[in-house]
Design an enzyme around this catalytic site. Sequence first.
Site, PDB file in Angstrom:
ATOM      1  N   GLU A  29     -13.295  65.298  -9.505  1.00 39.98           N
ATOM      2  CA  GLU A  29     -13.008  66.213  -9.140  1.00 39.98           C
ATOM      3  C   GLU A  29     -12.475  66.585  -7.997  1.00 39.98           C
ATOM      4  OE1 GLU A  29     -16.917  67.389 -10.478  1.00 39.98           O
ATOM      5  OE2 GLU A  29     -17.638  68.494  -8.134  1.00 39.98           O
ATOM      6  N   GLY A  88     -19.881  69.754 -11.458  1.00 34.47           N
ATOM      7  CA  GLY A  88     -19.098  67.664 -12.278  1.00 34.47           C
ATOM      8  C   GLY A  88     -20.453  66.646 -12.904  1.00 34.47           C
TER       9      GLY A  88
END
Length: 433
Positions: A237, A335
């Site tokens: 991410e 995430g």
Amino acid sequence: MDWRELYEQRKMTAEEAIRLVHSKDRVVLGHAVGVPLAITDVLVDHKEDYRDVEFVQMLPMGNAKFADPGTEGHFKLNSIFVGAQSRAAVKEGRGDYTPCCFSEVPELFRTSLPVDVAIIQVSPPDKKGYVSCGVSIDYTIPAAHCAKRVIAQVNACMPRTLGDTTLHVSEIDAFVEVDHPIIELGVPKIGEVEKAIGENCAKLIHDGDTLQLGIGAIPDAVLLFLKDKKDLGIHSEMISDGVVELIESGVITNARKTLHPGKTVVTFLMGTKRLYNYVDDNPSVAMYPVDYVNNPNIIGKNDNLISINSCVQVDLMGQIAAESVGLTQISGIGGQIDFVRGAHLSKGGKSIIAIGSTAAKGKVSKIVPFLDKGAAVTTSRTDVDYVVTEYGIAQLRGKTLRDRARALIAVAHPDFRAGLEEEFRARFEGGQS
């Protein structure tokens, strides 16, 4: 009409641009170091003109003045990831927290949290009239697509990143030009504990693996022990400066990736000017919205995906609390679940929760019999794979409750093992599992 004419027509001062924000609007702000502070600061200066404006943001960097004391009734923060600048606001009632996996944030904007205004930060337009959202693609691009009105802080210092990063001038209602350095994050201090954790994590990483790394001392410590690896890849991410060093030294080549070979794939960036200069107009770095990068099914298309995240506590069943201390929200889901589950879907994948064994200068164990009262379970015991501390590696997936507890006690700090073993005997006496 030529895009240049349109741009000139829509160029204005921040004071003029904020007239596009109305009372009771929901305003989504650019994420992390992509936050458009030149515009949000002016909004705060004119707070008396507004009532009940909801600001939605994940990690705020620089400041979150719209959530400071004195903004009540004018603004309220709806945070999807609580950071240092927003913790007090959430705790004291000037803000709220919405639990959500990072990958699902764009869908919230399409459904549960419709967007009135997106205020974002972008690069200057290219010769075809496209601006890049630069360091923050994540939910920024989807929010702009969903919003009724879009205000862009056009920053000459914003790197132009490639992938799915652009908006056309015609998609934006107001342009506010600035020339401000992108917020930089200092390099974290890596101590002996972090080095030991990094070395243990590196034992689980092999040539050709694809990595997801977070930010901070532990991920940077992991990178220290990867210098003898070959052909590592990145699908993460975010990345920071340490990854650039391994790319430039030839450790990270992305050559063996089964998805986007040859490309470092990320959704946002935080680091120093070195990182921002590296990604500027760099075709080897591909940035996409978070509902693609963090989609577990997409993550799982990378063979041998190794995910490394951290937490606040892990209990003897393997439940992971990564976002709150008791009832106090200190961060968010982010995430973590996206990549834990994505790694599970990856052929040869592993997910690692990497933590120092203690907190509060060694006074508190992070491996505990029970999570603190009120603490949220971020990653469930059914999803957890490896837990790594400075004392070793505990593999939990597929293990009984008894075996999980034994493995976790073995990697706990020695000062706390006796107490954990006492809990083990009380819990499993009689042969229960």
